[in-house]
Design a protein around this motif. Sequence first.
Motif, PDB file in Angstrom:
ATOM      1  N   THR A   1     -14.123  56.449  -1.515  1.00 53.27           N
ATOM      2  CA  THR A   1     -15.019  55.742  -2.424  1.00 53.27           C
ATOM      3  C   THR A   1     -14.224  55.275  -3.627  1.00 53.27           C
ATOM      4  O   THR A   1     -13.002  55.457  -3.697  1.00 53.27           O
TER       5      THR A   1
ATOM      6  N   SER B   1     -11.008  59.871  -5.115  1.00 50.04           N
ATOM      7  CA  SER B   1     -11.551  58.653  -4.506  1.00 50.04           C
ATOM      8  C   SER B   1     -10.930  58.417  -3.134  1.00 50.04           C
ATOM      9  O   SER B   1     -11.622  57.972  -2.205  1.00 50.04           O
TER      10      SER B   1
ATOM     11  N   ASP C   1     -17.302  55.428  -8.747  1.00 49.00           N
ATOM     12  CA  ASP C   1     -18.313  56.288  -8.126  1.00 49.00           C
ATOM     13  C   ASP C   1     -18.014  57.755  -8.382  1.00 49.00           C
ATOM     14  O   ASP C   1     -18.922  58.564  -8.629  1.00 49.00           O
TER      15      ASP C   1
END
Length: 529
Positions: A400, A395, A404
């Motif tokens: 993100t 991430s 996700d």
Amino acid sequence: MKTVTPEEMRDLERRSEEEGVSTDALMERAGLLAARVAWNMLGEGAYGSQIIILVGSGNNGSDGLVTARHLQSWGARTTAFLLAPRAPDDPKLQPASEVGVTIVEAADSSHLTDIQSELSEAALVVDAVLGTGRSRPLEGIYRDVLAAANAERERRPELVILALDIPSGVDAETGSADADALVADATATFGFPKTGLFRFPGADLMGQITVADIGIPEGLSANIRQEVVTQAWAQAYLPTRPLSAHKGTFGRVLALVGSRNYVGAAYLACMGAARSGSGYVTLAATPSLQSLVASKLTEPTYLLLPCDTDGDPTAEGALAVRDCLPNCDVLLAGCGLGQHDGTNALLEQLLLSSVPLSVPIVLDADALNTLSGIPSWYSRLQSPTVVTPHPGEMSRLMGTSITDVEGDRVATAQKAAAEWGVTVLLKGAYTVVASPEGDVRIIPFANPGLATAGTGDVLAGVIASLIAQGVLPYDAASLGAYLHAAAGEMVTNDIGNTGLVASDLLPMIPRAIKSVREGTFSGGIREIS
């Protein structure tokens, strides 16, 4: 072994028909192999046992009727409940009836009590309701019967449930699962494993996965880019160990790992490499780290790095590492290095210099954390690279959320590998390995015992070792993850999945390699033909 979406599987069946292998032939083969799986699950108690087949309306139901026919002819007492109307001239219905299968039309809820009564006495239930055909939430008789089967299994744990292709209520592509989806002890999947088998929450419902070779002509799946790693594949890619070998034959790993606060990372990564077969392992360490680890880490040699007054590496260490690399075959960097200013500067100067390194690179942990703070870091890499992030590190690298990242792990890894031009190994249950060219491999293990600090350090060492022994980076990441997971399975088979620590893996890695080499490892997905 390729993994396919339902649409890809339908295309393969259509093309098989064009190649002269009829859908009926595939169905007959599927039912026979499913019956063999069911019979083997019951063992010595199979003969005379009561077996229920839950039959839906489509091809999955037809597979179930073929399965019922074989089980009945072998000596089981088999009842097929038709949960949806089937044509009177159904080509699979009459043969099943002729060998003695009890056929019960049960397409509405008025038959639920009868089904519950039969479930209470059954030894095995075969789920042939939906297969890959689920397209909407479960409802009506399907929902009620599957819920009843789950309830009976909860009441009687000895009841065995076998799903055909995928448990009913689970999406065969995405792994999403209805609240009443069937919980299986085993899944016999036909032709190729479906992508949803390895995606949560559905992956929790599969039980032992067996892939049945139903006769899809060889070569039809050549253009499918996603596969699952099997023991046969791992066996084929293991480095050879010639009798004439010397320690230089098996490669040299240079490991830039560990720090004052993460001494164990140095030990675990270096011994992961050594236990995987490398002839030489060298730890690049500051004098303070060496003094802490030397009594435990006796096999590797040491490259001493300059340090600051706190004992942390300085940027000048990049030159020392670079000077050592011509005598090495791979650089492993990041495990437990910490996030000190000098360490970050060392990594940037070493990894992102305009002068290419002479060897491939494996980057883990703090090397990834350092890179995540450098814009477009991947455009400055000059060597073949494997990155091994867990979801949190991924991430940060992608900018993100973890949600996700985990939402579609395969797509996440594919996108990152293509954009960054590196092999990406996204750790977690059913680890995903993606190549820059778009290929993807799934490692078919989900072991909560490995969710503990340090196991990733061992994995990074294993991958680096395999690269040093001549395995290409994408293959080394795939093989390393498989061997690491196999070692984890062997440990948990011995002590359970609670309390495993990373160092438990180290003595088990050579045993896992031996088992895979001899074809005797019993974990992962199974195959039947």
